[in-house]
Design a protein around this motif. Structure first.
Motif, mmCIF file in Angstrom:
data_model
loop_
_atom_site.group_PDB
_atom_site.id
_atom_site.type_symbol
_atom_site.label_atom_id
_atom_site.label_comp_id
_atom_site.label_asym_id
_atom_site.label_seq_id
_atom_site.Cartn_x
_atom_site.Cartn_y
_atom_site.Cartn_z
ATOM 1 N N GLY A 237 0.806 -1.205 0.195
ATOM 2 C CA GLY A 237 -0.012 -0.149 0.095
ATOM 3 C C GLY A 237 0.700 1.024 -0.114
ATOM 4 N N LEU A 238 1.965 1.207 0.907
ATOM 5 C CA LEU A 238 2.646 2.472 0.806
ATOM 6 C C LEU A 238 3.490 2.965 -0.525
ATOM 7 C CD1 LEU A 238 4.032 2.237 4.501
ATOM 8 C CD2 LEU A 238 2.620 4.116 3.719
ATOM 9 N N SER A 289 -0.647 6.571 7.644
ATOM 10 C CA SER A 289 -1.674 6.665 9.043
ATOM 11 C C SER A 289 -2.595 5.641 8.915
ATOM 12 C CB SER A 289 -2.281 8.152 8.643
ATOM 13 O OG SER A 289 -1.468 9.134 8.870
ATOM 14 N N ILE A 290 -3.183 5.309 7.618
ATOM 15 C CA ILE A 290 -4.108 4.168 7.718
ATOM 16 C C ILE A 290 -3.481 2.781 7.893
ATOM 17 C CG2 ILE A 290 -5.471 2.925 6.037
ATOM 18 C CD1 ILE A 290 -6.175 5.419 4.376
ATOM 19 N N CYS A 291 -2.169 2.445 7.336
ATOM 20 C CA CYS A 291 -1.373 1.388 7.621
ATOM 21 C C CYS A 291 -1.213 1.322 9.127
ATOM 22 C CB CYS A 291 -0.172 1.522 6.786
ATOM 23 S SG CYS A 291 -0.749 1.093 5.040
ATOM 24 N N SER A 292 -0.843 2.484 9.653
ATOM 25 C CA SER A 292 -0.199 2.391 11.153
ATOM 26 C C SER A 292 -1.419 2.031 11.993
ATOM 27 C CB SER A 292 0.252 3.886 11.568
ATOM 28 O OG SER A 292 1.167 4.021 10.883
ATOM 29 N N PHE A 293 -2.529 2.895 11.818
ATOM 30 C CA PHE A 293 -3.999 2.285 12.576
ATOM 31 C C PHE A 293 -4.147 0.857 12.477
ATOM 32 C CE2 PHE A 293 -8.472 1.981 13.063
ATOM 33 C CZ PHE A 293 -8.518 2.502 14.549
ATOM 34 N N PHE A 298 -5.721 -4.193 14.413
ATOM 35 C CA PHE A 298 -6.104 -5.475 13.925
ATOM 36 C C PHE A 298 -4.941 -5.880 13.058
ATOM 37 C CE2 PHE A 298 -10.011 -3.047 14.628
ATOM 38 C CZ PHE A 298 -10.731 -3.908 15.425
ATOM 39 N N PRO A 299 -3.730 -6.223 13.521
ATOM 40 C CA PRO A 299 -2.569 -6.556 12.575
ATOM 41 C C PRO A 299 -2.750 -7.892 11.802
ATOM 42 C CG PRO A 299 -2.028 -6.728 14.970
ATOM 43 C CD PRO A 299 -3.445 -6.184 14.858
ATOM 44 N N SER A 321 -8.150 -7.384 9.645
ATOM 45 C CA SER A 321 -9.368 -6.598 9.536
ATOM 46 C C SER A 321 -9.312 -6.275 7.892
ATOM 47 C CB SER A 321 -9.200 -5.243 10.327
ATOM 48 O OG SER A 321 -10.160 -4.431 9.811
ATOM 49 N N ALA A 322 -10.567 -7.012 7.480
ATOM 50 C CA ALA A 322 -10.914 -6.795 6.109
ATOM 51 C C ALA A 322 -11.278 -5.352 5.556
ATOM 52 C CB ALA A 322 -12.074 -7.716 5.580
ATOM 53 N N THR A 323 -11.973 -4.493 6.614
ATOM 54 C CA THR A 323 -12.268 -3.310 6.522
ATOM 55 C C THR A 323 -10.867 -2.272 6.110
ATOM 56 O OG1 THR A 323 -14.044 -3.424 7.817
ATOM 57 C CG2 THR A 323 -13.183 -1.247 7.287
ATOM 58 N N MET A 324 -10.080 -2.613 6.902
ATOM 59 C CA MET A 324 -8.588 -1.840 6.868
ATOM 60 C C MET A 324 -7.996 -2.189 5.568
ATOM 61 S SD MET A 324 -8.753 0.197 9.377
ATOM 62 C CE MET A 324 -7.216 0.933 9.069
#
Length: 439
Positions: A237-238, A289-293, A298-299, A321-324
């Protein structure tokens, strides 16, 4: 007369028979006497013979309290058969035995010893004869084809040792080497107009991010571990966010450069590396920020799927977490759509070497790949799911590399006469003149 003590009773029980005993004194449960004399004598003779044979030969045993199906046990090797017999133990059932892989089902309206033999249901076995019901295998085992034995499941994951893993790894390595080759060409010709056009630093950032995109696809091959599961989606993602934001920055640079050429335009102050770097840093910061959260709440973690494939234990990375996961994909898709929209609207501007047209094609390929990825990803399991994501990473990265950089490499290597400042100015003037006529 006083009663005999317990010691006297035990002594009396050891005395031999006197011959004066009467059958009437015996309990009825052992000797039935409510019948005619002839039948009674036959009955007693049969039982006497049975008890005598049992005492002499130890051929079997009848135990009503034994587990079901084991009440009667016979020792075939202890039986002495008459020559006229067929030397087979008589059956007490009205049909053949149910062999392993089948279970007994009682026939309605028939005697209790009559039953049908039914095959075990899927994922169940019977490993003994005449079982009343089939049983499930343990979670790490699965039934064999005959459903009479449980076999250990094999581990399944996309490995470097299998053909699919080898092909994907070779593709990733090949694209990585091609990107290195293109980067080398651009460094060697860094002072030429085609390399310096539209912010040279953005070109290098985009090439470096594509290099990492091809490398991060290798994280998806091999047995999943704790570290690789944490890095797979977040690194993907990053890195892709950096690549797409670089493309977006290049496109916006073209638009601002065209607007800055108009008399009295205030867009000149927005040109330069500060604006481009700001786009890349802000977009990457949001994705980070999204990846850190995601990692803090929920890693992802290594997991085993026992049920999706028969006979296999699928080793996989549970996303946590499928949402993340879809938030990461969604932000990346948002950047791609914005880049495509801006590039499409600016495709006819006087861009050096038509870069906005190439960006439009690259973003079209990128969006098409990832739009096809989502339904395909959701409809597959196991190593096929991982292979779909690897292919999508390679295809979208190769689309960016090919559409944006191959035309420039063609001019640098095969058409060096076009890679000069005079040609660039002359073509831009022609484009400006045609745009003026249209408006």
């Amino acid at each position: 007369m006083p009663r005999a003590t317990g010691e006297e009773q035990r002594e009396e029980s050891k005395e031999p028979c006197t011959g004066e005993e009467k059958l009437e004194t015996l309990p009825g449960i052992f000797f039935e006497m409510d019948m005619f004399d002839h039948s009674y004598n036959v009955y007693n003779a049969a039982y006497a013979l049975a008890h005598a044979l049992h005492a002499i030969l130890k051929v079997g045993r009848l135990d009503p309290q034994a587990p079901q199906g084991q009440e009667l046990t016979l020792n075939d090797d202890q039986i002495v058969w008459h020559r006229s017999f067929n030397q087979a133990v008589p059956r007490s059932a009205c049909n053949d035995n149910c062999y392993p892989g089948f279970s007994r089902k009682r026939k309605e309206g028939e005697k209790f010893c009559c039953y049908d033999c039914e095959p075990c249901p899927e994922a169940m076995i019977s490993d003994q004869q005449d079982m009343d019901s089939c049983v499930n295998c343990l979670e790490e085992l699965y039934p064999n084809q005959d459903q009479n034995k449980c076999m250990p499941k094999r581990l399944s994951y996309l490995s470097y040792k299998e053909p699919l893993g080898i092909v994907l790894a070779l593709l990733a390595s090949s694209f990585f080497l091609i990107t290195i080759f293109i980067l080398t060409i651009f460094v060697q010709h860094q002072n030429t107009p085609i390399v310096r056009a539209n912010n040279q630093s953005l070109t290098y950032i985009l090439l470096a991010s594509l290099l990492l995109c091809f490398l991060c696809s290798l994280l998806f091959i091999g047995q999943p571990g704790r570290v690789t599961c944490l890095l797979r989606q977040t690194a993907f993602g990053l890195i892709f966010s950096v690549a797409i934001s670089s493309v977006l920055a290049k496109t916006i640079t073209v638009v601002l450069a065209f607007m800055a050429t108009k008399p009295g335009s205030s867009m000149r102050k927005w040109l330069g590396k500060r604006m481009a770097n700001g786009i890349i840093i802000s977009c990457t910061f949001i994705q980070a920020s999204i990846c850190s959260f995601w990692l803090c709440t929920f890693p992802p973690f290594p997991d085993m799927d026992m049920h999706s494939q028969t006979g296999e234990i699928i080793l996989e990375c549970n996303e946590g977490s499928a949402t993340m996961f879809y938030c990461v994909l969604g932000f990346m898709g948002f950047l791609a759509i914005v880049s495509f929209t801006v590039a499409f609207l600016a495709r006819k501007l006087p861009d050096s070497f038509n870069e906005t047209k190439f960006i439009t094609f690259s973003m079209l390929v990128f969006c098409s790949v990832w739009l096809c990825f989502i339904p395909t990803y959701l409809s597959t399991k196991g190593k096929s799911m991982v292979a779909v994501e690897i292919f999508s990473i390679l295809a979208s990265s190769a689309g960016l590399l090919g559409c944006i950089f191959f035309p420039k490499c063609y001019i640098i290597i095969l058409k060096p006469e076009l890679n000069n400042k005079e040609h660039l100015i002359r073509r831009n003037n022609k484009t400006n003149f045609s745009l003026t006529l249209r408006h």
